[in-house]
Design a protein around this motif. Structure first.
Motif, PDB file in Angstrom:
ATOM      1  N   GLY A  20       0.683  -1.198   0.023  1.00  0.00           N
ATOM      2  CA  GLY A  20       0.115   0.085   0.002  1.00  0.00           C
ATOM      3  C   GLY A  20       0.888   1.308  -0.127  1.00  0.00           C
ATOM      4  O   GLY A  20       1.922   1.131   0.720  1.00  0.00           O
ATOM      5  N   GLY A  62       9.602  -0.912  10.121  1.00  0.00           N
ATOM      6  CA  GLY A  62       8.156  -1.472   9.803  1.00  0.00           C
ATOM      7  C   GLY A  62       7.574  -0.634   8.488  1.00  0.00           C
ATOM      8  O   GLY A  62       6.096  -0.602   8.551  1.00  0.00           O
ATOM      9  N   THR A  63       8.303   0.160   7.886  1.00  0.00           N
ATOM     10  CA  THR A  63       7.775   0.742   6.860  1.00  0.00           C
ATOM     11  C   THR A  63       7.630   0.261   5.347  1.00  0.00           C
ATOM     12  O   THR A  63       7.134   0.580   4.395  1.00  0.00           O
ATOM     13  CB  THR A  63       8.467   2.039   6.473  1.00  0.00           C
ATOM     14  N   GLY A  64       8.087  -0.871   5.292  1.00  0.00           N
ATOM     15  CA  GLY A  64       7.872  -2.033   4.280  1.00  0.00           C
ATOM     16  C   GLY A  64       9.233  -2.027   3.429  1.00  0.00           C
ATOM     17  O   GLY A  64       9.168  -2.432   2.267  1.00  0.00           O
ATOM     18  N   LYS A  65      10.373  -1.861   3.927  1.00  0.00           N
ATOM     19  CA  LYS A  65      11.503  -1.956   2.954  1.00  0.00           C
ATOM     20  C   LYS A  65      12.001  -3.310   2.633  1.00  0.00           C
ATOM     21  O   LYS A  65      12.170  -3.598   1.483  1.00  0.00           O
ATOM     22  CB  LYS A  65      12.768  -1.332   4.031  1.00  0.00           C
ATOM     23  N   THR A  66      11.585  -4.099   3.625  1.00  0.00           N
ATOM     24  CA  THR A  66      11.820  -5.726   3.359  1.00  0.00           C
ATOM     25  C   THR A  66      10.832  -6.377   2.114  1.00  0.00           C
ATOM     26  O   THR A  66      11.264  -6.870   1.173  1.00  0.00           O
ATOM     27  CB  THR A  66      11.613  -6.576   4.583  1.00  0.00           C
ATOM     28  N   LEU A  67       9.754  -5.862   2.456  1.00  0.00           N
ATOM     29  CA  LEU A  67       8.588  -5.952   1.474  1.00  0.00           C
ATOM     30  C   LEU A  67       8.790  -5.347  -0.028  1.00  0.00           C
ATOM     31  O   LEU A  67       8.565  -6.208  -1.027  1.00  0.00           O
ATOM     32  CB  LEU A  67       7.441  -5.355   2.017  1.00  0.00           C
ATOM     33  N   ASN A 165      17.810   1.377   9.276  1.00  0.00           N
ATOM     34  CA  ASN A 165      17.039   2.516   9.884  1.00  0.00           C
ATOM     35  C   ASN A 165      18.098   3.534  10.231  1.00  0.00           C
ATOM     36  O   ASN A 165      17.541   4.251  11.114  1.00  0.00           O
ATOM     37  CB  ASN A 165      16.353   1.755  11.200  1.00  0.00           C
ATOM     38  N   PHE A 199      -5.029  -4.667   3.847  1.00  0.00           N
ATOM     39  CA  PHE A 199      -5.055  -5.545   4.981  1.00  0.00           C
ATOM     40  C   PHE A 199      -6.597  -6.178   5.165  1.00  0.00           C
ATOM     41  O   PHE A 199      -6.670  -7.130   5.430  1.00  0.00           O
ATOM     42  CB  PHE A 199      -4.551  -5.296   6.359  1.00  0.00           C
ATOM     43  N   SER A 224       3.774  -1.778   9.502  1.00  0.00           N
ATOM     44  CA  SER A 224       3.705  -2.966  10.275  1.00  0.00           C
ATOM     45  C   SER A 224       2.769  -2.736  11.427  1.00  0.00           C
ATOM     46  O   SER A 224       2.006  -3.778  12.019  1.00  0.00           O
ATOM     47  CB  SER A 224       5.296  -2.897  10.758  1.00  0.00           C
ATOM     48  N   LYS A 227      -0.743  -3.457  10.565  1.00  0.00           N
ATOM     49  CA  LYS A 227      -0.959  -4.821  10.409  1.00  0.00           C
ATOM     50  C   LYS A 227      -1.222  -5.635  11.510  1.00  0.00           C
ATOM     51  O   LYS A 227      -2.152  -6.249  11.778  1.00  0.00           O
ATOM     52  CB  LYS A 227       0.202  -5.481   9.541  1.00  0.00           C
TER      53      LYS A 227
HETATM   54  P1  ATP Z   1      12.386  -3.079   9.740  1.00  0.00           P
HETATM   55  O1  ATP Z   1      13.259  -1.780   9.337  1.00  0.00           O
HETATM   56  O2  ATP Z   1      11.993  -3.218  10.953  1.00  0.00           O
HETATM   57  O3  ATP Z   1      13.115  -4.186   9.059  1.00  0.00           O
HETATM   58  P2  ATP Z   1      10.821  -2.835   7.116  1.00  0.00           P
HETATM   59  O4  ATP Z   1      11.001  -1.472   6.864  1.00  0.00           O
HETATM   60  O5  ATP Z   1      11.691  -3.672   6.457  1.00  0.00           O
HETATM   61  O6  ATP Z   1      11.048  -3.108   8.965  1.00  0.00           O
HETATM   62  P3  ATP Z   1       8.657  -4.798   6.531  1.00  0.00           P
HETATM   63  O7  ATP Z   1       9.565  -5.821   7.373  1.00  0.00           O
HETATM   64  O8  ATP Z   1       8.870  -4.751   5.001  1.00  0.00           O
HETATM   65  O9  ATP Z   1       9.391  -3.552   7.261  1.00  0.00           O
HETATM   66  O10 ATP Z   1       7.223  -4.542   6.989  1.00  0.00           O
HETATM   67  C1  ATP Z   1       7.124  -5.725   7.978  1.00  0.00           C
HETATM   68  C2  ATP Z   1       5.228  -5.982   7.689  1.00  0.00           C
HETATM   69  O11 ATP Z   1       4.554  -4.764   7.549  1.00  0.00           O
HETATM   70  C3  ATP Z   1       5.214  -6.539   6.229  1.00  0.00           C
HETATM   71  O12 ATP Z   1       5.622  -7.687   6.348  1.00  0.00           O
HETATM   72  C4  ATP Z   1       3.883  -6.189   5.832  1.00  0.00           C
HETATM   73  O13 ATP Z   1       2.978  -6.919   6.429  1.00  0.00           O
HETATM   74  C5  ATP Z   1       3.527  -4.867   6.706  1.00  0.00           C
HETATM   75  N1  ATP Z   1       3.856  -3.709   5.798  1.00  0.00           N
HETATM   76  C6  ATP Z   1       4.790  -2.603   5.938  1.00  0.00           C
HETATM   77  N2  ATP Z   1       4.469  -1.650   5.001  1.00  0.00           N
HETATM   78  C7  ATP Z   1       3.382  -1.858   4.195  1.00  0.00           C
HETATM   79  C8  ATP Z   1       2.733  -1.528   3.295  1.00  0.00           C
HETATM   80  N3  ATP Z   1       3.164  -0.213   2.688  1.00  0.00           N
HETATM   81  N4  ATP Z   1       1.668  -2.154   2.333  1.00  0.00           N
HETATM   82  C9  ATP Z   1       1.569  -3.212   3.137  1.00  0.00           C
HETATM   83  N5  ATP Z   1       2.097  -3.814   4.057  1.00  0.00           N
HETATM   84  C10 ATP Z   1       3.087  -3.098   4.695  1.00  0.00           C
END
Ligand code: ATP
Length: 269
Positions: A20, A62-67, A165, A199, A224, A227
């Motif tokens: 999203g 938790g902002t979706g970088k891994t995603l 981060n 979600f 995150s 979610k």
């Molecule tokens: P970190 O820095 O803690 O590793 P991150 O930025 O890599 O966090 P993710 O691991 O990608 O964050 O996100 C955690 C979970 O939050 C994802 O598995 C997903 O379910 C949800 N999530 C975060 N952002 C989004 C988004 N923009 N759209 C949909 N789901 C999201």
């Protein structure tokens, strides 16, 4: 094994559309990585358009970088290798040279490939002066040397994608090797709405469940956090059903998600 995941493109199961908001980030990744990997012929003419070897995603947890990294691999039709900086330096620090050689030769075999380095600051963080562990320093130098040593043929098809981060902890030499840096921000209310809709898309929710007001009330929440909030909300009807069953009553089916009182869920943030 120092690699936490190796996934072929068809098996990742996440596309840009599943994420999203973050539209600008997706557009940038499309131009910087998807196009060069899918249409290398467009990037091999002249000197101006060159595929970049490294991209940094930075921003709050938790902002979706891994995603985004996973979805990028799907979109680019690339294999996905994931390593975690802190695991590499703590478990394997004795074998820096062997390890980085193995990683890069493995990556060359899997090209086109995205090598995702989560917590890139722990692997490639700033030089810690006298206090820095000699092994950490060697690992970082080996990694950068192997990275520089990628032949230009490979560099079009091997992308190092770092996430952190803590961008200010990165070594200058590393920053130079990650010429494209993309900020992955916390979502604003409109973007929280888009994320919540993803979600809740397949949930059975009551008609007066107002997703917009939930989005407005969740200032400061990451994707995150949102979610976790939705999971807690979805669990509540299940809990109610179990409670009724305990009392000897039966529901015909699991009740729908009811409007949320955020105060009930504040602990999930
Ligand atoms: P970190 O820095 O803690 O590793 P991150 O930025 O890599 O966090 P993710 O691991 O990608 O964050 O996100 C955690 C979970 O939050 C994802 O598995 C997903 O379910 C949800 N999530 C975060 N952002 C989004 C988004 N923009 N759209 C949909 N789901 C999201």
């Amino acid at each position: 094994n120092f690699i936490s995941a190796v996934v072929p493109p068809g098996e990742i199961g996440i596309k840009f559309d599943d994420i999203g908001a973050l539209e600008d980030v997706k557009t940038a990744l499309h131009e910087l990585a998807v196009l060069p990997m899918k249409r290398p012929e467009l990037f091999s003419r002249g000197n101006l358009l060159r595929p970049c070897k490294g991209i940094l995603l930075f921003g709050p947890p938790g902002t979706g970088k891994t995603l985004l990294a996973k979805a990028l691999a799907t979109e680019a039709g690339a294999n996905f290798i994931s390593i975690t900086g802190s695991t590499l330096t703590s478990k394997w620090f004795g074998d820096a040279e062997k390890l980085t050689k193995a990683l890069f030769s493995f990556a060359s075999k899997l090209a086109p490939v995205i090598v995702f380095v989560d917590e890139v600051d722990s692997l490639l963080g700033a030089r810690g002066g006298g206090s820095e562990h000699e092994a950490t320093r060697r690992m970082r130098n080996e990694f950068m040397a192997a990275w520089d040593g990628l032949r230009s043929k490979d560099s079009q098809r091997i992308l190092i994608l770092g996430a952190t981060n803590r961008p200010f902890d990165l070594d200058d030499a590393v920053i130079r090797r990650l010429p494209r840096r993309i900020y992955v921000d916390l979502p604003d209310a409109d973007n929280r709405l888009k994320i919540l809709k993803i979600f809740l898309a397949k949930e059975n929710i009551e008609s007066d469940f107002d997703i917009r007001s939930l989005a407005n009330a969740t200032e400061g929440y990451s994707g995150s956090d949102l979610k976790n909030l939705c999971i807690a909300a979805a669990y509540r009807p299940v809990q109610e059903l179990l409670d009724e069953e305990k009392k000897g009553n039966k529901y015909d089916k699991t009740p729908a998600l009811r409007p949320l009182n955020l105060d009930d869920f504040i602990q999930s943030k």
